[in-house]
Design an enzyme around this catalytic site. Structure first.
Site, PDB file in Angstrom:
ATOM      1  N   ARG A 171       0.827  -1.221   0.000  1.00 12.15           N
ATOM      2  CA  ARG A 171       0.000   0.000   0.000  1.00 12.15           C
ATOM      3  C   ARG A 171       0.860   1.269   0.000  1.00 12.15           C
ATOM      4  O   ARG A 171       0.489   2.277   0.582  1.00 12.15           O
ATOM      5  CB  ARG A 171      -0.975  -0.002   1.189  1.00 12.15           C
ATOM      6  CG  ARG A 171      -2.004  -1.128   1.108  1.00 12.15           C
ATOM      7  CD  ARG A 171      -2.815  -1.265   2.367  1.00 12.15           C
ATOM      8  NE  ARG A 171      -1.997  -1.727   3.473  1.00 12.15           N
ATOM      9  CZ  ARG A 171      -1.674  -3.003   3.689  1.00 12.15           C
ATOM     10  NH1 ARG A 171      -2.093  -3.944   2.869  1.00 12.15           N
ATOM     11  NH2 ARG A 171      -0.906  -3.339   4.719  1.00 12.15           N
ATOM     12  N   LYS A 172       1.999   1.170  -0.674  1.00 14.40           N
ATOM     13  CA  LYS A 172       2.892   2.331  -0.766  1.00 14.40           C
ATOM     14  C   LYS A 172       3.305   2.609  -2.211  1.00 14.40           C
ATOM     15  O   LYS A 172       4.208   3.393  -2.464  1.00 14.40           O
ATOM     16  CB  LYS A 172       4.128   2.119   0.111  1.00 14.40           C
ATOM     17  CG  LYS A 172       3.796   2.043   1.605  1.00 14.40           C
ATOM     18  CD  LYS A 172       5.001   1.708   2.434  1.00 14.40           C
ATOM     19  CE  LYS A 172       4.690   1.770   3.936  1.00 14.40           C
ATOM     20  NZ  LYS A 172       3.657   0.820   4.344  1.00 14.40           N
ATOM     21  N   PHE A 174       4.569   0.304  -4.371  1.00 14.29           N
ATOM     22  CA  PHE A 174       5.613  -0.569  -4.888  1.00 14.29           C
ATOM     23  C   PHE A 174       5.058  -1.647  -5.820  1.00 14.29           C
ATOM     24  O   PHE A 174       5.713  -2.029  -6.794  1.00 14.29           O
ATOM     25  CB  PHE A 174       6.385  -1.214  -3.738  1.00 14.29           C
ATOM     26  CG  PHE A 174       7.135  -0.225  -2.885  1.00 14.29           C
ATOM     27  CD1 PHE A 174       8.085   0.614  -3.452  1.00 14.29           C
ATOM     28  CD2 PHE A 174       6.906  -0.130  -1.519  1.00 14.29           C
ATOM     29  CE1 PHE A 174       8.788   1.525  -2.676  1.00 14.29           C
ATOM     30  CE2 PHE A 174       7.603   0.780  -0.734  1.00 14.29           C
ATOM     31  CZ  PHE A 174       8.554   1.609  -1.314  1.00 14.29           C
ATOM     32  N   GLY A 175       3.857  -2.148  -5.523  1.00 14.15           N
ATOM     33  CA  GLY A 175       3.257  -3.158  -6.400  1.00 14.15           C
ATOM     34  C   GLY A 175       2.976  -2.607  -7.784  1.00 14.15           C
ATOM     35  O   GLY A 175       3.222  -3.282  -8.796  1.00 14.15           O
ATOM     36  N   SER A 176       2.484  -1.387  -7.854  1.00 15.16           N
ATOM     37  CA  SER A 176       2.223  -0.776  -9.155  1.00 15.16           C
ATOM     38  C   SER A 176       3.524  -0.544  -9.917  1.00 15.16           C
ATOM     39  O   SER A 176       3.561  -0.621 -11.151  1.00 15.16           O
ATOM     40  CB  SER A 176       1.459   0.541  -8.980  1.00 15.16           C
ATOM     41  OG  SER A 176       2.218   1.476  -8.251  1.00 15.16           O
ATOM     42  N   ASN A 202      -8.998 -12.762  -3.118  1.00 15.05           N
ATOM     43  CA  ASN A 202      -8.100 -11.631  -2.879  1.00 15.05           C
ATOM     44  C   ASN A 202      -8.693 -10.366  -3.491  1.00 15.05           C
ATOM     45  O   ASN A 202      -8.244  -9.856  -4.519  1.00 15.05           O
ATOM     46  CB  ASN A 202      -6.716 -11.925  -3.462  1.00 15.05           C
ATOM     47  CG  ASN A 202      -5.647 -10.993  -2.931  1.00 15.05           C
ATOM     48  OD1 ASN A 202      -5.954  -9.966  -2.313  1.00 15.05           O
ATOM     49  ND2 ASN A 202      -4.396 -11.336  -3.163  1.00 15.05           N
ATOM     50  N   VAL A 203      -9.733  -9.841  -2.827  1.00 12.23           N
ATOM     51  CA  VAL A 203     -10.481  -8.709  -3.382  1.00 12.23           C
ATOM     52  C   VAL A 203      -9.623  -7.445  -3.453  1.00 12.23           C
ATOM     53  O   VAL A 203      -9.811  -6.613  -4.348  1.00 12.23           O
ATOM     54  CB  VAL A 203     -11.765  -8.448  -2.565  1.00 12.23           C
ATOM     55  CG1 VAL A 203     -12.742  -9.594  -2.720  1.00 12.23           C
ATOM     56  CG2 VAL A 203     -11.446  -8.215  -1.096  1.00 12.23           C
ATOM     57  N   TYR A 209      -5.690  -4.400  -9.406  1.00 16.08           N
ATOM     58  CA  TYR A 209      -5.445  -4.683 -10.816  1.00 16.08           C
ATOM     59  C   TYR A 209      -6.427  -3.932 -11.714  1.00 16.08           C
ATOM     60  O   TYR A 209      -6.042  -3.439 -12.781  1.00 16.08           O
ATOM     61  CB  TYR A 209      -5.536  -6.185 -11.074  1.00 16.08           C
ATOM     62  CG  TYR A 209      -4.457  -6.993 -10.390  1.00 16.08           C
ATOM     63  CD1 TYR A 209      -3.155  -6.506 -10.290  1.00 16.08           C
ATOM     64  CD2 TYR A 209      -4.725  -8.244  -9.840  1.00 16.08           C
ATOM     65  CE1 TYR A 209      -2.157  -7.241  -9.657  1.00 16.08           C
ATOM     66  CE2 TYR A 209      -3.743  -8.985  -9.216  1.00 16.08           C
ATOM     67  CZ  TYR A 209      -2.466  -8.474  -9.127  1.00 16.08           C
ATOM     68  OH  TYR A 209      -1.473  -9.210  -8.505  1.00 16.08           O
TER      69      TYR A 209
END
Length: 238
Positions: A171-172, A174-176, A202-203, A209
């Site tokens: 939630r910072k 990094f995933g994007s 995994n909502v 996504y």
């Protein structure tokens, strides 16, 4: 004799305040780098995959070993077969020299970014994910992907097998970064699409996504042959 000048008026006393001092506008800076993984990163990749299996409640399927990863992940040039991007973070900026090290490649230039966070990151496992104990660089996540092909588009694409960010770094943004790095490479190579699967419970990931522009294909199902069911085909006459 001239009259003396009147004394200056008293200075007003400062009004009491309960305001919290303003934080520096840069907040808590964190520096990130996405680079190509190398064989020396296998211990971190193995730990990341295990943490992902725990998060996905699939440890009963986890059988990967460091030797197995080392013997299969790095046998081809990047993007021609299995490719791993590592996400690293540091409290210090990555220098121009460090940006390309330790995985400099003509096929890929590492991505560098500066983040301003409201709170510092607390990572109790940082010592297990530090490539160099002499600095504060920590491995925070990874994405593993490889080429596939779309006959409908008559173009290759990328299939993402794994994408994972460790809990303290979620939630910072990094995933994007990881997903964007794969998509950007696909565009650079003229590929037609990037695909992956997500667990239906995994909502949070599904919402993420969708926000990234991905279409969730509800009408498709994953089919898989593995274990004894796959080995049985060794005895099948074709």
């Amino acid at each position: 004799m001239a009259a003396a000048a009147p004394p200056p008026p008293p200075t007003a006393a400062p009004e009491p305040t309960n305001m919290v001092p303003l934080k520096s506008p840069i907040g808590h800076p964190v520096f990130s780098r996405i680079r190509l993984a190398t064989p020396s990163d296998v211990p971190f990749i193995h730990k990341l995959i295990h943490q992902m299996a725990v998060f996905e409640r699939l440890t009963h399927l986890f059988a990967a070993t460091e030797s197995g990863l080392a013997s299969t992940l790095f046998n081809s040039r990047p993007f021609q077969s299995f490719t791993v991007f590592l996400l690293e973070v540091s409290r210090s900026p990555f220098t121009a020299t460090a940006a390309a090290s330790p995985s400099s490649s003509p096929d890929f230039t590492p991505f560098l970014k500066t983040h301003s966070l409201d709170l510092p990151i607390e990572d109790p496992e940082s010592y297990n994910f530090s490539p160099d104990m002499l600095n504060d660089v920590v491995v925070a996540g990874f994405v593993l992907f490889f080429p596939n092909y779309s006959s409908f588009l008559s173009k290759p694409g990328f299939y993402i097998e794994d994408i994972f960010v460790r809990e303290p770094y979620r939630r910072k943004g990094f995933g994007s970064m990881l997903l964007s790095a794969v998509a950007k490479q696909a565009v650079k190579m003229g590929y037609g699409r990037v695909e992956w699967v997500v667990l239906d419970w995994n909502v949070n990931a599904i919402k993420f996504y969708e926000q990234m522009g991905a279409e969730i294909l509800q009408e498709w199902r994953v089919c898989r042959l593995t274990g004894d069911a796959l080995e049985a085909f060794d005895k099948v006459n074709i």
